[in-house]
Design a protein around this motif. Sequence first.
Motif, short mmCIF file in Angstrom:
data_model
loop_
_atom_site.label_atom_id
_atom_site.label_comp_id
_atom_site.label_asym_id
_atom_site.label_seq_id
_atom_site.Cartn_x
_atom_site.Cartn_y
_atom_site.Cartn_z
N PHE A 106 0.85 -1.18 0.00
CA PHE A 106 0.00 0.00 0.00
C PHE A 106 0.89 1.24 0.00
N ILE A 107 0.40 2.32 -0.59
CA ILE A 107 1.07 3.60 -0.47
C ILE A 107 0.22 4.51 0.40
N GLU A 108 0.86 5.19 1.35
CA GLU A 108 0.17 6.12 2.24
C GLU A 108 0.73 7.52 2.03
N LEU A 109 -0.15 8.48 1.81
CA LEU A 109 0.25 9.88 1.65
C LEU A 109 -0.47 10.68 2.72
N ASP A 110 0.30 11.33 3.59
CA ASP A 110 -0.29 12.05 4.71
C ASP A 110 -0.93 13.37 4.30
N GLY A 111 -0.50 13.96 3.19
CA GLY A 111 -1.10 15.23 2.78
C GLY A 111 -0.67 15.66 1.40
N VAL A 112 -1.64 15.84 0.49
CA VAL A 112 -1.38 16.37 -0.86
C VAL A 112 -2.32 17.54 -1.07
N MET A 113 -1.79 18.71 -1.28
CA MET A 113 -2.59 19.93 -1.43
C MET A 113 -2.62 20.32 -2.92
N GLU A 114 -3.74 20.25 -3.54
CA GLU A 114 -4.90 19.49 -3.14
C GLU A 114 -5.39 18.75 -4.36
N TYR A 166 -3.25 30.53 4.29
CA TYR A 166 -2.30 29.93 3.34
C TYR A 166 -2.29 28.42 3.51
N ALA A 167 -2.55 27.68 2.43
CA ALA A 167 -2.63 26.22 2.50
C ALA A 167 -1.45 25.52 1.85
N GLY A 168 -0.63 26.24 1.09
CA GLY A 168 0.51 25.62 0.45
C GLY A 168 0.12 24.85 -0.80
N GLY A 169 1.06 24.05 -1.31
CA GLY A 169 0.82 23.26 -2.50
C GLY A 169 1.79 22.11 -2.61
N GLY A 170 1.35 20.99 -3.19
CA GLY A 170 2.23 19.85 -3.38
C GLY A 170 2.06 18.78 -2.33
N ILE A 171 3.05 17.88 -2.23
CA ILE A 171 3.03 16.81 -1.22
C ILE A 171 3.69 17.38 0.04
N TYR A 172 2.86 17.93 0.89
CA TYR A 172 3.38 18.71 2.01
C TYR A 172 3.50 17.90 3.31
N ARG A 173 3.29 16.57 3.22
CA ARG A 173 3.48 15.69 4.37
C ARG A 173 4.22 14.43 3.91
N HIS A 174 4.43 13.51 4.82
CA HIS A 174 5.24 12.33 4.54
C HIS A 174 4.50 11.32 3.67
#
Length: 241
Positions: A106-114, A166-174
Amino acid sequence: MRKPLIGSGTALCLALLLGIASAGAGELRPLDTGWTFARGDIEGAESRDGAVADWQKVDLPHDWAIAGPFDREAPATGSGGFLPTGVAWYRKSFTLPVEDRGKRVFIELDGVMERGGVWINGMHVGHRPNGYASVRYEITDHLRPDGENVIAVRADTSHQPASRWYAGGGIYRHVRLLLTGDVHVDGWGTRASTPAITADSAEIAIESAILNQGQADRVARLEVTLTGPDGRVVGVTKGQP
């Protein structure tokens, strides 16, 4: 507690009243290093071969928007820090060791905006519109056990204004891989609550959903470990045969 028999392709919900708690299963492997990143909605970026673009080497977590430039006319407005928005792509290659063949991955992404989309070897495996929600996708059937595998992630913040801050952009977590057998704890399938609390102690209830994705019935046992704030294991409980 007797070990439960889990039918093939079914989920079993176990409710335990314990004096200790914490649940986990499988092997986690960090996947934060060795990515490439490019801005723009790049045609073919999701494919194994990728596409020609201004790819830059990055490690995660990564917020591409914070680099600017600042712009008073930015679609994100002042709530978004007058910083840029739009589409960006991320790619990473990896191989699986021989000993991992036959495991579920499995792949786990903690945060992708958005509006995060995820592809494995050119196959689309999932999309999550909410940039604040973590995701887990099984990629077992799309992997190449004998060669290179390519993850591609599309992040889209072009719908603006979208936030009061401000929410940022991209893969901003692990990001990580999770490797398990056919019998494993379901994603976000464990819940802990405290039905009784006093000044000296607390009773903790654990409920965990266990999946059997194999072809045969299996016997499973749930083990629960309590770890203190200092990282020390202060208790373990396990189901009896």
